[in-house]
Structure formats: structure tokens, C-alpha cells
Design an enzyme around this catalytic site. Sequence first.
Site, PDB file in Angstrom:
ATOM      1  N   THR A 151       0.851  -1.189   0.000  1.00 19.25           N
ATOM      2  CA  THR A 151       0.000   0.000   0.000  1.00 19.25           C
ATOM      3  C   THR A 151       0.886   1.238   0.000  1.00 19.25           C
ATOM      4  OG1 THR A 151      -1.918   1.005   1.115  1.00 19.25           O
ATOM      5  CG2 THR A 151      -0.237   0.065   2.543  1.00 19.25           C
ATOM      6  N   ASN A 152       0.359   2.384   0.331  1.00 18.02           N
ATOM      7  CA  ASN A 152       1.158   3.616   0.398  1.00 18.02           C
ATOM      8  C   ASN A 152       0.689   4.449   1.595  1.00 18.02           C
ATOM      9  OD1 ASN A 152      -0.994   5.536  -0.540  1.00 18.02           O
ATOM     10  ND2 ASN A 152      -0.898   4.212  -2.338  1.00 18.02           N
ATOM     11  N   ALA A 153       1.348   5.589   1.798  1.00 17.92           N
ATOM     12  CA  ALA A 153       1.161   6.356   3.034  1.00 17.92           C
ATOM     13  C   ALA A 153      -0.011   7.335   2.993  1.00 17.92           C
ATOM     14  CB  ALA A 153       2.448   7.116   3.349  1.00 17.92           C
TER      15      ALA A 153
END
Length: 211
Positions: free
Chosen positions: A21-23
Site C-alpha cells: 500500500t502507500n502512506a
Amino acid sequence: MKLLVTAGPTREPIDAVRFITNASSGQMGYAVAAAGVATGMEVTLLTGPVALEAPEGCQVVPFVTVADLKAALDARFDACDALVMSAAVGDFAVQRPVAGKLHRTAGPLTLTLVPTDDLLGTLAACKRPGQRIVAFAVEEGPPDRAQAAARAKLATKGADLIVVNTSAAMSSQASEAAILSPSGVVLPWARRSKSELAGQIIRLLAPGPAR
Ligand code: CTP
């Protein structure tokens, strides 16, 4: 006016219990949805997995993967007047996710990641007259360089506006950002709260004198 907003990260499965995923916190998209509702727009918020409460008064549709988001957009894009694409769409998906759980004792693991579809670029290619698309771009380096990169992205993606910011904005309540259109800078580079930036985006999209 019907506004479609995407927010938050996507998740791509590695196996039954792990994902990449990402932030993205989703704050920017949620702020845009709230600003849209506040000006009387009919807002649909497509949201990835985030720890935020959706603004009252908008329709909320959850997504997890890039494929989920693509399906949700395909089902709703035609009917909207504007799309604000603030979701941090994952650029890569795992080529062959494993159905069960991978075991550490199996030893080293190599994942092959494949690029995802460009959702915004595909939608922009078939938008109808009057329909508008706002893209986001996270670009590094000094503002001039970030804006030049975003200007190029605006043209290749076929969006009407692009909000350029830096990765520092991803999990923060504020954003160093500018908004560009094909004809130039429509909001100069500055640090603003995400709700102020969201208000500016909505003002640029709203029909009538405020536009
Ligand atoms: N976006 C999208 N589909 C993707 C990736 C991004 O629709 N697979 C959207 C994002 O929501 C954003 C815009 O495209 O509004 C720009 O995202 P960005 O990641 O900066 O663009 P990329 O084309 O992925 O370029 P880069 O290689 O720089 O990441």
C-alpha cells in the site's frame, strides 16, 4: 452539480494476509468531499481504507484494490460533472498473489510487481464536453521542478487541473501545493491546510461567478 471524489490509498494483496500500500491518509480527498457538500454539491466519495469519518451528506463507496477503484469509477464517471482524483492509486500490483498465507520458513521470496492501469488517463480520454477532471501529483524537488513535472503530467493525462504537492503532504494536515491548468498557474505554490486547499479546488470547479 455532481462531484465524484476519490480518497486514500489502494491495497494490493501479496497473499491472504499481506498487502502493499502507500502512506496516503485520505485527508485531502475527505476535505474535498466536505467542501463540496458545504457548497451544495451532490458528492460521492470513493474511499480506500483510511481512519477517517466521512463528511455528512455524501454518498460513500469503499474500495480496496486498484481494480475495485476502477470498477467504482467506471460505474459512476459518466454521471458526474467533475472528478477529483485525490486517491493515491497504487502504481504496482503483485503479479501473482498467493491464495493462502506465505510461510517465513519457506525462505527468501521474490515478488514481481506489474504496473497498474492509469485510471485517470483512461477516463480523461473519454470525458464528455463540460466534464472536468482534477488530478494530483506528488513530485519531489524545488517548487519550480515539481511544477514542471506536474505540467507535463497534466498534458499526458488529459486532466483539466492538477494539484502538485510533495510526499510530505501524504500524511500531514497541511500541504505545500500549487494548482495548474493547461494555461498556467491557477493557485500559486504555498503551504495551506488541506481544508483551505480543498476549498480552492471546489471554487475552481463550482459553476457560476465563483469559478
Ligand atoms: N492515478 C491513476 N491511476 C494510476 C496511478 C495514478 O488514476 N494507476 C492518478 C492519481 O490518482 C493522480 C494522478 O493519476 O490523480 C497522478 O498520479 P501519479 O502517481 O503522480 O501519476 P503516475 O502516472 O503514476 O506517474 P508516476 O510514474 O510519476 O507515479
